[in-house]
Write an enzyme that holds these catalytic residues in place. Structure first.
Site, PDB file in Angstrom:
ATOM      1  N   LYS A 166      -1.791   5.315   7.687  1.00  0.00           N
ATOM      2  CA  LYS A 166      -2.872   5.108   6.720  1.00  0.00           C
ATOM      3  C   LYS A 166      -4.012   6.051   7.075  1.00  0.00           C
ATOM      4  CE  LYS A 166      -3.561   2.354   3.116  1.00  0.00           C
ATOM      5  NZ  LYS A 166      -2.546   1.961   2.127  1.00  0.00           N
ATOM      6  N   ASP A 206      -4.849   5.388  -2.653  1.00  0.00           N
ATOM      7  CA  ASP A 206      -5.282   4.023  -2.349  1.00  0.00           C
ATOM      8  C   ASP A 206      -6.617   3.853  -3.060  1.00  0.00           C
ATOM      9  OD1 ASP A 206      -6.588   1.795  -0.420  1.00  0.00           O
ATOM     10  OD2 ASP A 206      -4.424   1.716  -0.165  1.00  0.00           O
TER      11      ASP A 206
END
Length: 491
Positions: A166, A206
């Site tokens: 991430k 995201d």
């Protein structure tokens, strides 16, 4: 050793232990019970000692602690059966690599701005790192480690060869011109380029990173690397994107819940459904629930929520999509448009959305949006299924309460895996140099979500926790990753 999940809960338990039970509120009593349950689960296999090390190593990362605790709470029986997996589990709490870098860019006034960029490469045991980039002022290392840790297990469940990672930045795209966003993305990718690649690390979008940002990032990667490769997913169709990708998380969530219902001999027809959020995931969740015969009653944003007693029809959803995706408006405007809906603000200590009577709840907004009080309201309102569309939207206390009350609960690592699954399918199409039809991608997505459901359900039953999708998902995902790490020599 006795172990509470944080100082606040420890203090609360000690201060209330001497009080008569009649003087302890129902809510507080429930919270203490959840703490005891978590403590007992951690003590199995010595996981409390490993968790203590995690907290001591990074004491200022509460979101990461919560993610680790949620997984550890299920894995005690696995470590008891397979003690050789304990050091592997401990290794999974430390990223393989954490990259932090300066991102300088110039605003439209010509002034230099500085932001911080990150990439957390958590685990590559089953494939290249895979996970989104988040651009939001709240981004910090704790949040990214929590998301990367979750991503490892989520990607494992998809059965696709993807590790977990991430990244992102504390940059806020809101209020910025297209030129400012472009300059920031180009500066961000100028550094990130050296740390990613189609066989190393494949980021995606995201929060704050949509099609516009992915385009700017991909263009800069292509220029600096002198390659046209599938290094990002969530791309536009014109340069290697996949059909169904925007819909995938919401559709996948509903496909998972469809399997939960089918396991009990039921379906969506006539079911009343609560959905939080009003962004991409929530919109396509509403679309698919409605298509399968359910009635969605709610949507929300940071200002509050709308309750439409007649349900959110396809025509009303089209209005929401225009309102949110084009006009950037507030969900309150929905209630002004449709007389069957009312707008409500959030409460101080709970969200009254979760007090609306319904059969199914699908939180699709943000982490920790369902508190213990909200969970109690869900149970009181007749909800029988809760499935997470967002990343960790349910607090640990709320999750434990729902499970104790017999609510079927699907954790995000299983139920919202549709997005990353479709990203994996986009990677496959890029590698094959071809594109699949919408129907082909949708069928593959459905197959993946059915397999995730069946794997979680089967594993939960095998470990004596039938219908507990939290235990089933955590154990099934961990066993695959742990076996891969063991084969590779625990590097």
């Amino acid at each position: 050793m006795a172990f509470a999940t944080n100082t606040l809960r420890t203090t609360l338990a000690r201060s209330l232990s001497s009080l008569p039970l009649s003087r302890v509120s129902t809510s507080t009593r429930a919270q203490l019970n959840q703490t005891r349950n978590i403590t007992e689960n951690l003590q199995k296999g010595g996981l409390d000692r490993i968790f203590a090390k995690v907290k001591a190593r990074d004491p200022d990362q509460p979101e990461f602690h919560q993610a680790v605790l949620e997984v550890f709470g299920s894995l005690g029986p696995v470590i008891e059966r397979n003690p050789e997996y304990a050091p592997i589990l401990e290794s999974l709490t430390e990223p393989e690599r954490v990259i932090s870098f300066r991102v300088p860019w110039y605003d439209d006034k010509g002034d230099l701005q500085i932001n911080r960029g990150y990439r957390v490469q958590m685990c590559s045991a089953i494939g290249p790192y895979k996970g989104g980039l988040r651009f939001h002022p709240t981004v910090n290392l704790s949040i990214l480690k929590f998301l990367a840790f979750e991503q490892v297990f989520k990607n494992s469940l998809t059965t696709l060869p993807m590790g977990g990672g991430k990244g992102g930045s504390d940059f806020d795209p809101k209020g910025k011109s297209d030129a400012e966003v472009r300059r920031f993305c180009q500066s961000f990718m100028l550094e990130l380029t050296r740390h990613i690649g189609p066989n190393l690390d494949v980021p995606a979008g995201d929060i704050g990173v949509g099609g516009r940002e992915i385009g700017y990032l991909f263009g800069m990667y292509k220029k600096t690397s002198n390659q046209f490769v599938g290094v990002l997913t969530g791309k536009a169709l014109e340069y290697g994107g996949s059909l169904i990708r925007p819909e995938a998380t919401g559709y996948g969530l509903v496909y998972f819940v469809r399997e939960m219902l089918a396991a009990k001999g039921q379906d969506f027809i006539g079911k009343r459904v609560l959905v939080s959020g009003s962004g991409n995931v929530a919109q396509y969740t509403v679309e698919k629930v409605t298509e399968l015969g359910g009635k969605v009653l709610t949507l929300s944003d940071s200002s509050g929520f709308v309750h439409d007693t007649e349900g959110i029809s396809p025509e009303k959803l089209a209005y929401v999509m225009k309102l949110k995706n084009q006009q950037r408006g507030r969900i309150e405007d929905y209630a002004k448009k449709f007389s069957s809906a009312k707008f409500y603000q959030k409460g101080d200590d709970h969200n009254p959305l979760w007090a609306v009577h319904a059969d199914i709840a699908l939180p699709c907004a943000t982490q920790n949006e369902i508190s213990l009080k909200d969970a109690q309201n869900l149970v009181d309102g007749g909800v029988k299924i809760v499935a997470e569309g967002a990343n960790m939207p349910t607090s640990n206390e709320a999750t434990e309460y729902l499970l104790k009350k017999g609510v079927l609960f699907a954790p995000g690592k299983a139920s919202n895996a549709g997005g990353v699954a479709c990203s994996g399918l986009e990677m496959s199409q890029n590698s094959l140099r071809l594109g699949w039809s919408r129907n082909e991608v949708d069928l593959k997505l459905q197959e993946i979500m059915v397999n995730i459901h069946n794997s979680a359900a089967k594993t939960a039953k095998a470990y004596g926790h039938e219908d507990n999708y939290v235990v089933g998902a955590n154990i099934a995902a961990f066993l695959k990753v742990a076996s891969a790490i063991q084969h590779q020599g625990v590097l």
